[in-house]
Scaffold this active site. Structure first.
Site, PDB file in Angstrom:
ATOM      1  N   THR A 151      -6.609   4.439 -18.891  1.00 34.88           N
ATOM      2  CA  THR A 151      -7.252   3.648 -17.845  1.00 34.88           C
ATOM      3  C   THR A 151      -6.262   2.643 -17.275  1.00 34.88           C
ATOM      4  O   THR A 151      -5.507   2.014 -18.026  1.00 34.88           O
ATOM      5  CB  THR A 151      -8.515   2.868 -18.302  1.00 34.88           C
ATOM      6  OG1 THR A 151      -8.865   1.932 -17.287  1.00 34.88           O
ATOM      7  CG2 THR A 151      -8.339   2.102 -19.597  1.00 34.88           C
ATOM      8  N   ASP A 163      -7.177  -0.013 -16.188  1.00 29.71           N
ATOM      9  CA  ASP A 163      -7.760  -1.332 -16.490  1.00 29.71           C
ATOM     10  C   ASP A 163      -7.224  -1.936 -17.790  1.00 29.71           C
ATOM     11  O   ASP A 163      -7.354  -3.139 -18.005  1.00 29.71           O
ATOM     12  CB  ASP A 163      -9.287  -1.240 -16.603  1.00 29.71           C
ATOM     13  CG  ASP A 163      -9.932  -0.622 -15.380  1.00 29.71           C
ATOM     14  OD1 ASP A 163      -9.297  -0.638 -14.310  1.00 29.71           O
ATOM     15  OD2 ASP A 163     -11.060  -0.112 -15.501  1.00 29.71           O
ATOM     16  N   ARG A 177     -12.107  -3.752 -13.355  1.00 28.67           N
ATOM     17  CA  ARG A 177     -13.476  -3.935 -13.844  1.00 28.67           C
ATOM     18  C   ARG A 177     -13.650  -5.319 -14.476  1.00 28.67           C
ATOM     19  O   ARG A 177     -13.276  -6.286 -13.851  1.00 28.67           O
ATOM     20  CB  ARG A 177     -13.890  -2.796 -14.789  1.00 28.67           C
ATOM     21  CG  ARG A 177     -13.957  -1.462 -14.048  1.00 28.67           C
ATOM     22  CD  ARG A 177     -14.615  -0.388 -14.827  1.00 28.67           C
ATOM     23  NE  ARG A 177     -15.993  -0.723 -15.129  1.00 28.67           N
ATOM     24  CZ  ARG A 177     -17.019  -0.634 -14.275  1.00 28.67           C
ATOM     25  NH1 ARG A 177     -16.803  -0.228 -13.039  1.00 28.67           N
ATOM     26  NH2 ARG A 177     -18.229  -0.947 -14.648  1.00 28.67           N
ATOM     27  N   ARG A 216      -6.005 -14.099   5.006  1.00 27.36           N
ATOM     28  CA  ARG A 216      -6.138 -12.647   5.153  1.00 27.36           C
ATOM     29  C   ARG A 216      -6.438 -12.085   3.770  1.00 27.36           C
ATOM     30  O   ARG A 216      -6.048 -12.685   2.753  1.00 27.36           O
ATOM     31  CB  ARG A 216      -4.833 -12.015   5.662  1.00 27.36           C
ATOM     32  CG  ARG A 216      -4.494 -12.343   7.095  1.00 27.36           C
ATOM     33  CD  ARG A 216      -5.452 -11.651   8.063  1.00 27.36           C
ATOM     34  NE  ARG A 216      -5.060 -11.879   9.460  1.00 27.36           N
ATOM     35  CZ  ARG A 216      -5.507 -12.877  10.212  1.00 27.36           C
ATOM     36  NH1 ARG A 216      -6.341 -13.777   9.690  1.00 27.36           N
ATOM     37  NH2 ARG A 216      -5.111 -13.004  11.466  1.00 27.36           N
TER      38      ARG A 216
HETATM   39  O1  F6P Z   1     -11.858   2.212 -14.362  1.00 26.28           O
HETATM   40  C1  F6P Z   1     -10.931   2.443 -13.364  1.00 26.28           C
HETATM   41  C2  F6P Z   1     -11.415   1.928 -12.043  1.00 26.28           C
HETATM   42  O2  F6P Z   1     -10.409   2.152 -11.079  1.00 26.28           O
HETATM   43  C3  F6P Z   1     -11.840   0.441 -12.051  1.00 26.28           C
HETATM   44  O3  F6P Z   1     -10.734  -0.413 -12.016  1.00 26.28           O
HETATM   45  C4  F6P Z   1     -12.712   0.399 -10.827  1.00 26.28           C
HETATM   46  O4  F6P Z   1     -13.667  -0.646 -10.909  1.00 26.28           O
HETATM   47  C5  F6P Z   1     -13.399   1.735 -10.853  1.00 26.28           C
HETATM   48  O5  F6P Z   1     -12.585   2.600 -11.614  1.00 26.28           O
HETATM   49  C6  F6P Z   1     -13.596   2.333  -9.476  1.00 26.28           C
HETATM   50  O6  F6P Z   1     -14.295   3.528  -9.576  1.00 26.28           O
HETATM   51  P1  F6P Z   1     -14.489   4.547  -8.370  1.00 26.28           P
HETATM   52  O7  F6P Z   1     -13.321   5.508  -8.415  1.00 26.28           O
HETATM   53  O8  F6P Z   1     -15.764   5.230  -8.664  1.00 26.28           O
HETATM   54  O9  F6P Z   1     -14.488   3.792  -7.097  1.00 26.28           O
END
Ligand code: F6P
Length: 370
Positions: free
Chosen positions: A149, A151, A195, A288
């Site tokens: 991930t 994240d 997240r 911005r």
């Molecule tokens: O978990 C990875 C991630 O990119 C998060 O950082 C983000 O909140 C989410 O997935 C976005 O998901 P999607 O691809 O459904 O927009």
């Protein structure tokens, strides 16, 4: 502990949001498996290839040969496809009366593995995928997890692959935004993914010389941010770069959610725009906003992520050949080790408030909104 086991067929699946390095894990696992005389298979789109095989021309389960994984180490995305909706633990099914109900389809999934005579599964994913992997392991399926991930919020591993690439890209964007922010004397707010964890915001914010970093772990007071921007003006710096994690929230407010949909986690986003508008009002400076969003998930993995991904893929195969099950391969520098899947799914790994990078940010004078 290690035992001498006979393995014939191993399947690999990639689940959740994609991250740079997925293909490197697949290649390493496939080659390490084939070199042991195993047959390697890939499941399409998370577990959809097994749950809905009729939707796939190739049947949803494909043989992974040396040829199929040639030249993919440096490619972003996943050759297997992925999904972050429709977990087998709560799969949304349309009922005869037209309503949608979430159904547990893990028993069906375990039966499908048996039917295809798959001995073990390598599940590459984040917290959602590891929760599914753990449930399957409890039902007797032989599972080894690989932590992915951008994240970096998966517990029991120092890093997940994909994170380093996301931080490197975000840092490069911050470098580029400095010159335009400075030329126009603007405040530029940069919203990054992550997240409910602030790893990407913190690490790229510090590396990319942000003036303010707002994290989910530290609910912010925007007056403190405005004060920092004013102070910079007084000291002769008439521009500022503010990094905001998508999961950041004001002290007295809530996380900014774009949508709640059945069968998937809530979508975060929009906090950058809010912070930008409020700061313009509070400071009188032109602002911005730049949302890096899915750009952080794309592109070629950094050499760090490639190497970690290759090490994870090979370690997953070594784990299976040693008879280990219900585990996650994890990085505990300098070694790759094995931890129980159960432990990895217990909690989310957020940024510790006393960690060295937070202390460094404070020592550098970066405002964390508190
Ligand atoms: O978990 C990875 C991630 O990119 C998060 O950082 C983000 O909140 C989410 O997935 C976005 O998901 P999607 O691809 O459904 O927009």
């Amino acid at each position: 502990m290690a035992e001498d086991v006979k393995v014939k067929r191993v399947a690999i699946c990639t689940g959740g949001g994609d991250a740079p390095g997925l293909n490197a894990v697949i290649r390493a696992a496939v080659l390490a498996g084939i070199n042991r005389g195993w047959e390697m298979y890939g499941i399409r789109d998370g577990f959809n290839g097994l749950l809905m095989p009729e939707n796939y021309l190739d049947g949803g389960l494909i043989r992974l040969t040396r040829e199929r994984v040639r030249g993919i180490t440096h490619l972003g995305g996943t050759i297997l496809g992925t999904t972050n909706r429709g977990s087998p633990l709560s799969f949304p099914l349309k009922m005869p009366d037209g309503t949608i109900e979430e159904v547990d389809r893990t028993d069906e999934l375990v039966r499908s593995f048996r039917m295809h005579e798959i001995d073990a599964l390598i599940s590459i994913g984040g917290d959602g995928s590891m929760t599914i992997a753990n449930a399957l392991a409890r039902k007797g399926l032989w599972v080894v997890g690989v932590p992915k991930t951008i994240d970096n919020d998966l517990d029991q591993t120092v890093v997940t692959f994909g994170f380093n690439t996301a931080v490197a890209f975000s840092t490069e964007c911050l470098d580029r935004l400095h010159s335009t922010a400075s030329s126009h004397r603007r405040v530029i707010v940069v919203e990054v993914m992550g997240r409910y964890a602030g790893w990407i915001a913190l690490e790229s914010g510090v590396a990319g010389s942000a003036d303010v970093i707002l994290l989910p772990e530290i609910p912010y007071d925007l007056e403190k941010v405005a004060e920092k921007i004013r102070l910079r003006e007084e000291q002769g710096s008439n521009f500022s770069i503010v990094v905001v994690a998508e999961g950041a929230r004001p002290k007295d407010g809530t996380v900014s959610v774009i949508s709640h949909e059945v069968g998937r986690a809530e979508r975060l986003g929009g906090i950058g725009e809010k912070v930008s508008q409020e700061l313009q009002q509070m400071t009188g400076k032109e602002t911005r906003v730049v949302v890096l969003g899915h750009l952080l998930r794309g592109g070629s993995p950094t050499s760090f992520d490639r190497l970690v991904a290759l090490r994870f893929g090979a370690a997953a195969v070594r784990a299976i050949s040693e008879g280990r099950r219900g585990i996650l391969v994890a990085l505990d520098p300098p070694i790759v080790q094995y931890v129980p899947l159960e432990d990895a799914t217990r909690r989310m790994k957020t940024v510790p408030l006393d960690c060295d990078t937070i202390l460094t940010a404070r020592d550098l004078g970066i405002c964390l909104g508190d």
